[in-house]
Design a protein around this motif. Sequence first.
Motif, short mmCIF file in Angstrom:
data_model
loop_
_atom_site.label_atom_id
_atom_site.label_comp_id
_atom_site.label_asym_id
_atom_site.label_seq_id
_atom_site.Cartn_x
_atom_site.Cartn_y
_atom_site.Cartn_z
N PRO A 136 0.83 -1.21 0.00
CA PRO A 136 0.00 0.00 0.00
C PRO A 136 0.86 1.26 0.00
O PRO A 136 1.90 1.32 0.66
N MET A 137 0.44 2.26 -0.74
CA MET A 137 1.17 3.52 -0.80
C MET A 137 0.93 4.33 0.47
O MET A 137 -0.19 4.36 0.98
N PRO A 138 1.96 5.00 0.99
CA PRO A 138 1.75 5.90 2.12
C PRO A 138 0.77 7.01 1.74
O PRO A 138 0.77 7.48 0.60
N VAL A 139 -0.05 7.44 2.68
CA VAL A 139 -1.01 8.50 2.39
C VAL A 139 -0.28 9.84 2.31
O VAL A 139 0.82 10.02 2.83
N GLY A 140 -0.89 10.80 1.63
CA GLY A 140 -0.33 12.13 1.55
C GLY A 140 -0.25 12.66 0.14
O GLY A 140 -0.44 11.93 -0.85
N ALA A 141 0.03 13.96 0.05
CA ALA A 141 0.16 14.63 -1.25
C ALA A 141 1.63 14.71 -1.63
O ALA A 141 2.16 15.80 -1.91
N CYS A 142 2.29 13.57 -1.67
CA CYS A 142 3.74 13.51 -1.89
C CYS A 142 4.09 12.91 -3.24
O CYS A 142 5.24 12.53 -3.46
N TYR A 143 3.12 12.82 -4.13
CA TYR A 143 3.32 12.07 -5.36
C TYR A 143 3.20 12.97 -6.59
O TYR A 143 2.51 13.99 -6.58
N LEU A 177 9.19 17.78 11.93
CA LEU A 177 8.29 16.64 12.07
C LEU A 177 7.21 16.73 11.01
O LEU A 177 6.53 17.76 10.91
N GLN A 178 7.08 15.68 10.22
CA GLN A 178 6.08 15.64 9.16
C GLN A 178 5.05 14.56 9.42
O GLN A 178 5.39 13.45 9.84
N LEU A 179 3.79 14.90 9.20
CA LEU A 179 2.68 13.97 9.30
C LEU A 179 2.10 13.79 7.91
O LEU A 179 1.64 14.77 7.30
N ASP A 180 2.17 12.59 7.39
CA ASP A 180 1.70 12.29 6.03
C ASP A 180 2.33 13.22 5.00
O ASP A 180 1.70 13.67 4.04
N GLY A 181 3.62 13.54 5.23
CA GLY A 181 4.37 14.35 4.28
C GLY A 181 4.23 15.85 4.45
O GLY A 181 4.89 16.61 3.74
N GLN A 182 3.42 16.30 5.41
CA GLN A 182 3.24 17.73 5.66
C GLN A 182 3.85 18.10 7.00
O GLN A 182 3.62 17.41 8.01
N GLU A 183 4.63 19.17 7.03
CA GLU A 183 5.27 19.57 8.28
C GLU A 183 4.23 20.03 9.30
O GLU A 183 3.39 20.88 9.01
N VAL A 184 4.32 19.46 10.50
CA VAL A 184 3.38 19.81 11.57
C VAL A 184 4.10 20.38 12.79
O VAL A 184 3.45 20.91 13.69
N ALA A 185 5.42 20.29 12.83
CA ALA A 185 6.20 20.88 13.91
C ALA A 185 7.61 21.14 13.42
O ALA A 185 8.14 20.40 12.59
N HIS A 186 8.21 22.22 13.91
CA HIS A 186 9.58 22.57 13.54
C HIS A 186 10.22 23.22 14.76
O HIS A 186 9.81 24.30 15.18
N LEU A 205 4.48 9.24 10.41
CA LEU A 205 5.25 10.35 10.98
C LEU A 205 6.71 10.18 10.60
O LEU A 205 7.23 9.06 10.57
N GLU A 206 7.36 11.32 10.32
CA GLU A 206 8.78 11.28 9.95
C GLU A 206 9.49 12.48 10.57
O GLU A 206 8.98 13.61 10.52
N ALA A 207 10.65 12.22 11.13
CA ALA A 207 11.48 13.29 11.70
C ALA A 207 12.73 13.46 10.85
O ALA A 207 13.39 12.49 10.48
N THR A 208 13.04 14.71 10.51
CA THR A 208 14.23 15.05 9.74
C THR A 208 15.06 16.05 10.54
O THR A 208 14.54 17.07 11.01
N TRP A 209 16.34 15.76 10.69
CA TRP A 209 17.22 16.59 11.52
C TRP A 209 18.15 17.41 10.63
O TRP A 209 18.75 16.90 9.69
N LEU A 210 18.29 18.69 10.96
CA LEU A 210 19.16 19.60 10.22
C LEU A 210 20.31 20.02 11.12
O LEU A 210 20.09 20.57 12.22
N VAL A 211 21.53 19.77 10.70
CA VAL A 211 22.73 20.14 11.43
C VAL A 211 23.32 21.38 10.77
O VAL A 211 23.75 21.34 9.63
#
Length: 378
Positions: free
Chosen positions: A117-124, A243-252, A195-201
Motif C-alpha cells: 500500500p502507498m503511504p497517504v499524503g500529497a507527496c506524489y 516533524l512531518q505527518l503524512d508528508g506535511q510539516e506539523v512541527a519545527h 510520521l517522519e522526523a528530519t534533523w538539520l545540522v
Amino acid sequence: MKTSFVPLLVLGFSLAVAAVSLQAAEGDLKKAVYCHGFKEDDRSPKDVAEFFKPDETVFLSIELKGRPKAGVVAAKFMFREDLMAEAKVDVATVNKGVIFSFGEDTFVSFDMKTKQPMPVGACYRADVTLDGKPLGQFPFRVAPPKEAIPSKLLKAALAKGADEDHKPVNETHEFDGLDKVFLAGVGNLGLSSWLEATWLVNGKVDDEGTRSFTMKENKENVPFHFAFIPAGGWPAGTHEVSLQLDGQEVAHEKFTVKVGAPMAGKTKLALDSSQLFRDDGKGEPGKEVKYFTTDDTELHARWNLKEKALAKGVQFVWVLVEVEGEKSQELATADVEAAVSDQIDSSLTAKEGLPVGKYRVDLVQDGKVLDAKVFEVK
C-alpha cells in the motif's frame, strides 16, 4: 563495510496506447488526467480521480494534440524525490499505418500498481516528457482508507530523554555536543498515516537521522519519540528538527549547542597507509596480503588514518582494471557508515572468486578520490 546491493522498489506496472478522434492541432500536450480506468474502445480516461486509496491502481492518461508520427513519451512516477516506477511509449507504434488523418488526437495511457500500500499524503507526482523534453509534472494524492480516523499532532517537545511511555524527560532547547536530542510528542493517528522526523545540522539535512513509522491501526493520544545525535556529536550552533505527518510539516523546533563535541564536523581524513587482507573465515580481515588468488571469495581493504576523524560521505569503489576478455569496469561500491575512527574498512564478496588480472579499490569522499590501492589476483 561490506559491499551491498540495494534493489529498487519493484512495482507492478503496465501501459497501453490508443488514438481517438478529437479536433485539435498536432504536437504538444493537450491534457493530463488521473482516473480510475480507461474506456475499452479507445483507452480514453473514465472516472476522473481526485485521489487514490493506498491499495488502488494509479491510472494516468496523457492526451497529445494530433497524430505525431514519431516521439517517445516517458512517465516517471515519484514519491517525493524517490522513483517508484517508469515507462516509455513510442507514439509511432500508436499511429503506425496512418497515412493521413484530420481532427484526431493521441492518448498515451499508463497504470501503476504497487506491491505494498502507498503511504497517504500529497507527496506524489508523475514527471512526463516527450523526447526528453518536459511535458509537465502532475501531482496526485493518496487518501487515507475509509475507516481511518483523522490524523492530528496534539503536542511535541524537545528533551534530553524519553521514558518508557515516550514522555519527554528534561525538556529543553539547549544541549551539549554529546547529547542525544529527543523529540517527543502525542498525536491522534489514523490507519496508514505516517510520521517522519528530519534533523538539520547547521541548516543541512543529515540523512542518517531521518526516521519514520506508519500506523497499522487507528489510535488516539499515541505517544511517540524520535532521537538523534550525528556521527561525531553536535557541532556548536543552531540546529533543527522537522516533524512531518503524512508528508506535511506539523512541527519545527530549533535548538542550540553552545559547546560542540570535539570531533563534530571534522571530516577531513589524514591518510597514513592502506592494507589488504585475506578473509579469516568468519567474514573479518585475517592475514595481511599483497595480492589475492582466484580462490579468495572475500577481499578486505583498509585505510589507516594519522588521527581519528569523522568518516562521513566516504565510499569504497572496487574496480576491475585489466582482465583478459573484460572491459575496465566498476565491480561494486560500498558506502561507509558515518563514524569517528582512525581506520576505515571495506570488503568485496566474489562468490566464485575473481579472475586473474589487475584491480584497484578507490577511497572516495564526497565524490572525490582520496587514494587508490592497486592489487593483483593471481
